[in-house]
Design an enzyme around this catalytic site. Structure first.
Site, PDB file in Angstrom:
ATOM      1  N   HIS A  95      -7.702   2.882   3.041  1.00 23.73           N
ATOM      2  CA  HIS A  95      -7.633   3.689   4.259  1.00 23.73           C
ATOM      3  C   HIS A  95      -9.025   3.871   4.885  1.00 23.73           C
ATOM      4  O   HIS A  95      -9.140   4.124   6.078  1.00 23.73           O
ATOM      5  CB  HIS A  95      -7.069   5.086   3.977  1.00 23.73           C
ATOM      6  CG  HIS A  95      -5.568   5.138   3.812  1.00 23.73           C
ATOM      7  ND1 HIS A  95      -4.917   4.612   2.728  1.00 23.73           N
ATOM      8  CD2 HIS A  95      -4.596   5.665   4.606  1.00 23.73           C
ATOM      9  CE1 HIS A  95      -3.616   4.825   2.851  1.00 23.73           C
ATOM     10  NE2 HIS A  95      -3.389   5.460   3.980  1.00 23.73           N
ATOM     11  N   ASP A 145       0.860  -1.204   0.000  1.00 24.88           N
ATOM     12  CA  ASP A 145       0.000   0.000   0.000  1.00 24.88           C
ATOM     13  C   ASP A 145       0.888   1.243   0.000  1.00 24.88           C
ATOM     14  O   ASP A 145       2.077   1.180   0.323  1.00 24.88           O
ATOM     15  CB  ASP A 145      -0.936   0.036   1.224  1.00 24.88           C
ATOM     16  CG  ASP A 145      -1.902   1.240   1.166  1.00 24.88           C
ATOM     17  OD1 ASP A 145      -2.456   1.511   0.079  1.00 24.88           O
ATOM     18  OD2 ASP A 145      -2.075   1.926   2.179  1.00 24.88           O
ATOM     19  N   SER A 146       0.259   2.371  -0.339  1.00 23.30           N
ATOM     20  CA  SER A 146       0.981   3.640  -0.308  1.00 23.30           C
ATOM     21  C   SER A 146       1.326   4.038   1.129  1.00 23.30           C
ATOM     22  O   SER A 146       2.160   4.909   1.336  1.00 23.30           O
ATOM     23  CB  SER A 146       0.109   4.736  -0.925  1.00 23.30           C
ATOM     24  OG  SER A 146      -1.049   4.907  -0.128  1.00 23.30           O
ATOM     25  N   CYS A 160     -11.150   2.737  -1.045  1.00 21.40           N
ATOM     26  CA  CYS A 160      -9.780   3.088  -0.666  1.00 21.40           C
ATOM     27  C   CYS A 160      -9.508   2.319   0.616  1.00 21.40           C
ATOM     28  O   CYS A 160     -10.347   2.327   1.533  1.00 21.40           O
ATOM     29  CB  CYS A 160      -9.651   4.588  -0.427  1.00 21.40           C
ATOM     30  SG  CYS A 160      -8.079   5.065   0.353  1.00 21.40           S
ATOM     31  N   GLU A 215      -3.046   9.486   7.531  1.00 15.49           N
ATOM     32  CA  GLU A 215      -1.600   9.248   7.637  1.00 15.49           C
ATOM     33  C   GLU A 215      -0.964  10.150   8.704  1.00 15.49           C
ATOM     34  O   GLU A 215      -0.010   9.763   9.360  1.00 15.49           O
ATOM     35  CB  GLU A 215      -0.915   9.471   6.281  1.00 15.49           C
ATOM     36  CG  GLU A 215      -1.225   8.389   5.249  1.00 15.49           C
ATOM     37  CD  GLU A 215      -0.457   7.084   5.470  1.00 15.49           C
ATOM     38  OE1 GLU A 215       0.687   7.115   5.965  1.00 15.49           O
ATOM     39  OE2 GLU A 215      -1.016   6.019   5.144  1.00 15.49           O
ATOM     40  N   CYS A 223      -4.232  -1.464  -2.325  1.00 21.84           N
ATOM     41  CA  CYS A 223      -4.333  -0.032  -2.604  1.00 21.84           C
ATOM     42  C   CYS A 223      -5.152   0.115  -3.876  1.00 21.84           C
ATOM     43  O   CYS A 223      -4.742  -0.365  -4.943  1.00 21.84           O
ATOM     44  CB  CYS A 223      -2.928   0.539  -2.803  1.00 21.84           C
ATOM     45  SG  CYS A 223      -2.906   2.271  -3.276  1.00 21.84           S
TER      46      CYS A 223
HETATM   47  N1  DGL Z   1      -5.034   3.069   0.414  1.00 24.63           N
HETATM   48  C1  DGL Z   1      -4.913   3.710  -0.881  1.00 24.63           C
HETATM   49  C2  DGL Z   1      -6.090   3.308  -1.741  1.00 24.63           C
HETATM   50  O1  DGL Z   1      -6.694   2.261  -1.478  1.00 24.63           O
HETATM   51  C3  DGL Z   1      -4.737   5.183  -0.653  1.00 24.63           C
HETATM   52  C4  DGL Z   1      -4.092   5.875  -1.727  1.00 24.63           C
HETATM   53  C5  DGL Z   1      -3.360   7.151  -1.421  1.00 24.63           C
HETATM   54  O2  DGL Z   1      -2.203   7.034  -0.995  1.00 24.63           O
HETATM   55  O3  DGL Z   1      -3.912   8.205  -1.678  1.00 24.63           O
HETATM   56  O4  DGL Z   1      -6.447   3.964  -2.689  1.00 24.63           O
END
Ligand code: DGL
Length: 270
Positions: A196, A7-8, A194, A162, A70
């Site tokens: 998150h 993931d990011s 997403c 974050e 992600c």
């Molecule tokens: N968890 C990522 C997703 O599912 C977040 C992406 C981001 O870093 O903006 O899209």
């Protein structure tokens, strides 16, 4: 070897948590690109470059199978990776398909032509890059007809999570749901597109009100991986060590991760 989870940043931990609960015997290596989060405001080229770097790191760690936990990477980079980048013997899977299969009442891998489904008005909440890619609508159109999708780019939510600013994240969720409601007053279903957002699921549910079915990815992705590994047990490999890697500050990232998942998550530098 183990199964990689990319993931990011911290969002993929919501998926990892569900994976560990469903598949406790499988070692997972998590990679969070916290130094470069958020991806959702980057362009497709940038997302591709960062995603391939992170996935390569997981391959180097011995993972033959990587889950892109992600949506932004799944939407903006996965197709291109599958067409021209993934080396022989390695697999990379995204997180869209299990969600869309659930929404369109399909069993895993049912590739029959698109058909009418019960749900007609769907609200999609996702990052600006995921919304811009229209990947969700494309995958949905392969499976269902007559579904009206209203997509809401949820700028700022990933950033706030974050940073650990959950009050700001909650306020942003409410304002994004309000914006969506102005265009689609009565969605029947809402997709948290997403990884998150499950961390803000209560806020989404409160803002959406009762009577809206909320689709959240972690459990759906975990069930889908379980089926996949039944058919491809060789992709688990023989490793036993679960690892958490980050491009950010391992202490700060580990601290936030521990708060989110309410168990100790010891990150190390990627
Ligand atoms: N968890 C990522 C997703 O599912 C977040 C992406 C981001 O870093 O903006 O899209």
């Amino acid at each position: 070897m183990a199964v990689g989870v990319f993931d990011s940043g911290l969002g993929g931990l919501t998926v990892l948590d569900a994976l560990v609960r469903r598949l406790p015997q499988v070692p997972f290596v998590y990679f969070g690109d916290n130094a470069n989060t958020p991806y959702g405001t980057r362009d497709a080229e940038d997302i591709y470059r960062l995603t391939t770097q992170g996935v390569q790191r997981l391959f180097d760690e011995g993972c033959d199978l990587v889950i892109l936990a992600c949506n932004t990477a799944s939407a903006a980079a996965l197709k291109r990776m599958q067409e021209s980048w993934i080396p022989p013997g390695k697999r990379v899977l995204g997180v869209f398909v299990p969600l869309i299969e659930a929404l369109t009442e399909r069993q895993w891998g049912d590739n029959s032509p698109p058909r009418e489904v019960a749900v007609k008005h769907v609200a999609l909440f996702a990052t600006p890059a995921t919304v811009a890619s229209r990947a969700f609508q494309r995958e949905l159109a392969f499976r269902a007809i007559g579904v009206d999708v209203e997509a809401q780019p949820c700028g700022g939510v990933v950033d706030a999570i974050e940073q650990g600013d959950m009050i700001l994240a909650e306020a942003l969720v409410h304002s994004h749901v309000e914006a969506l409601h102005r265009r689609m007053p009565k969605p029947e279903a809402a997709v948290l597109g997403c990884t998150h957002y499950p961390l803000m699921e209560d806020a989404f549910r409160a803002a959406l009100g009762s009577g809206v079915q909320v689709y959240s990815q972690p459990e759906l992705v975990a069930a889908s991986l379980e089926h996949y590994l039944e058919r491809h047990p060789d992709l688990i490999g023989a490793g036993t060590e679960t690892l958490f890697l980050t491009t950010g500050d391992p202490v700060a990232v580990g601290h936030k991760a521990t708060q989110f998942l309410r168990r100790r998550i010891p990150f190390r530098a990627a």
